[in-house]
Motif scaffolding. Sequence first.
Motif, short mmCIF file in Angstrom:
data_model
loop_
_atom_site.label_atom_id
_atom_site.label_comp_id
_atom_site.label_asym_id
_atom_site.label_seq_id
_atom_site.Cartn_x
_atom_site.Cartn_y
_atom_site.Cartn_z
N UNK A 142 0.30 -20.60 10.51
CA UNK A 142 0.74 -21.38 9.34
C UNK A 142 -0.11 -21.12 8.11
N UNK A 143 -1.42 -20.90 8.28
CA UNK A 143 -2.32 -20.75 7.12
C UNK A 143 -2.94 -19.35 7.05
N UNK A 144 -3.58 -18.94 8.16
CA UNK A 144 -4.43 -17.74 8.08
C UNK A 144 -3.62 -16.45 7.91
N UNK A 145 -2.61 -16.24 8.74
CA UNK A 145 -1.88 -14.97 8.64
C UNK A 145 -1.14 -14.83 7.31
N UNK A 146 -0.43 -15.89 6.87
CA UNK A 146 0.25 -15.73 5.56
C UNK A 146 -0.73 -15.40 4.44
N UNK A 147 -1.91 -16.07 4.44
CA UNK A 147 -2.89 -15.82 3.38
C UNK A 147 -3.46 -14.40 3.51
N UNK A 148 -3.73 -13.98 4.75
CA UNK A 148 -4.30 -12.63 4.96
C UNK A 148 -3.28 -11.57 4.58
N UNK A 149 -2.03 -11.84 4.90
CA UNK A 149 -0.97 -10.88 4.56
C UNK A 149 -0.94 -10.63 3.05
N UNK A 150 -1.09 -11.71 2.29
CA UNK A 150 -1.12 -11.57 0.82
C UNK A 150 -2.36 -10.83 0.35
N UNK A 151 -3.51 -11.23 0.90
CA UNK A 151 -4.77 -10.64 0.43
C UNK A 151 -4.90 -9.18 0.85
N UNK A 152 -4.30 -8.82 1.99
CA UNK A 152 -4.42 -7.44 2.47
C UNK A 152 -3.32 -6.54 1.92
N UNK A 153 -2.40 -7.13 1.17
CA UNK A 153 -1.27 -6.34 0.67
C UNK A 153 -1.75 -5.16 -0.16
N UNK A 154 -2.90 -5.35 -0.82
CA UNK A 154 -3.41 -4.30 -1.69
C UNK A 154 -4.09 -3.18 -0.90
N UNK A 155 -4.38 -3.43 0.39
CA UNK A 155 -5.11 -2.43 1.18
C UNK A 155 -4.15 -1.64 2.05
N UNK A 156 -4.62 -0.50 2.45
CA UNK A 156 -3.88 0.27 3.45
C UNK A 156 -4.36 -0.21 4.82
N UNK A 157 -3.46 -0.80 5.59
CA UNK A 157 -3.88 -1.36 6.87
C UNK A 157 -3.97 -0.30 7.96
N UNK A 158 -3.72 0.96 7.59
CA UNK A 158 -3.76 2.04 8.59
C UNK A 158 -5.11 2.09 9.30
N UNK A 159 -6.22 1.97 8.51
CA UNK A 159 -7.54 2.06 9.12
C UNK A 159 -7.80 0.90 10.09
N UNK A 160 -7.22 -0.26 9.78
CA UNK A 160 -7.39 -1.40 10.69
C UNK A 160 -6.73 -1.09 12.03
N UNK A 161 -5.52 -0.58 11.95
CA UNK A 161 -4.79 -0.22 13.17
C UNK A 161 -5.55 0.82 13.98
N UNK A 162 -6.15 1.79 13.27
CA UNK A 162 -6.91 2.84 13.97
C UNK A 162 -8.10 2.25 14.71
N UNK A 163 -8.82 1.34 14.03
CA UNK A 163 -10.01 0.75 14.66
C UNK A 163 -9.59 -0.07 15.89
N UNK A 164 -8.49 -0.81 15.76
CA UNK A 164 -8.02 -1.66 16.87
C UNK A 164 -7.66 -0.80 18.08
#
Length: 179
Positions: A142-164
């Motif tokens: 309800x709070x964390x993912x929607x906010x993170x989705x907005x804040x991370x919109x400017x980043x390329x999440x590819x590196x996050x997926x790679x690390x995971x």
Amino acid sequence: MSADTVAPELFGFLDATHREIQQQLAQLHALVDAIESNGLNAATRARARGVLDYFNGEARQHHLDEEKHIFPALLGSQDAEIVQAAERLTQDHGWLEENWIQIAPSLEAATNGNLWFDPVELRHALEVFEALYLDHILLEESIAYPAARQRLAAYNTHNMGREMARRRFRSDSAVSHAG
Ligand SMILES: [Fe+2]
Ligand SMILES: [Fe+2]
């Protein structure tokens, strides 16, 4: 799971993991019911192993995914509610780990056919674990993912997926090396 499939679907993957956690909690309930009414047999021992492996493995990886990639994005927010949510969620992971440590030894015993534990105490520990987990997931979605989705919109999440994906590959290798 490869990095390429995770990166474009980061939040879809996190949401799917929440559904999986809820299914595993339901499995754990059904297992405690079965142990209470029929004791242990080959089927309940195998189910105990499955749930044990899930919460020892993928559930902990999910917490790390959030601690490395989701919560840091929220701690820099100007919105006090978002920062507080990130702090509480981080703290919850610690409590969930504590709760899990109350549960895991009983399941470990069950996988070996040992019924030294009290199923009533196991049920109580499971209820505490489940209530916190469901509350935790609700706050994330309800709070964390929607906010993170907005804040991370400017980043390329590819590196996050790679690390995971790399971290899971490493822990799988560690398990197979350990035999
Ligand atoms: Fe979490
Ligand atoms: Fe989560």
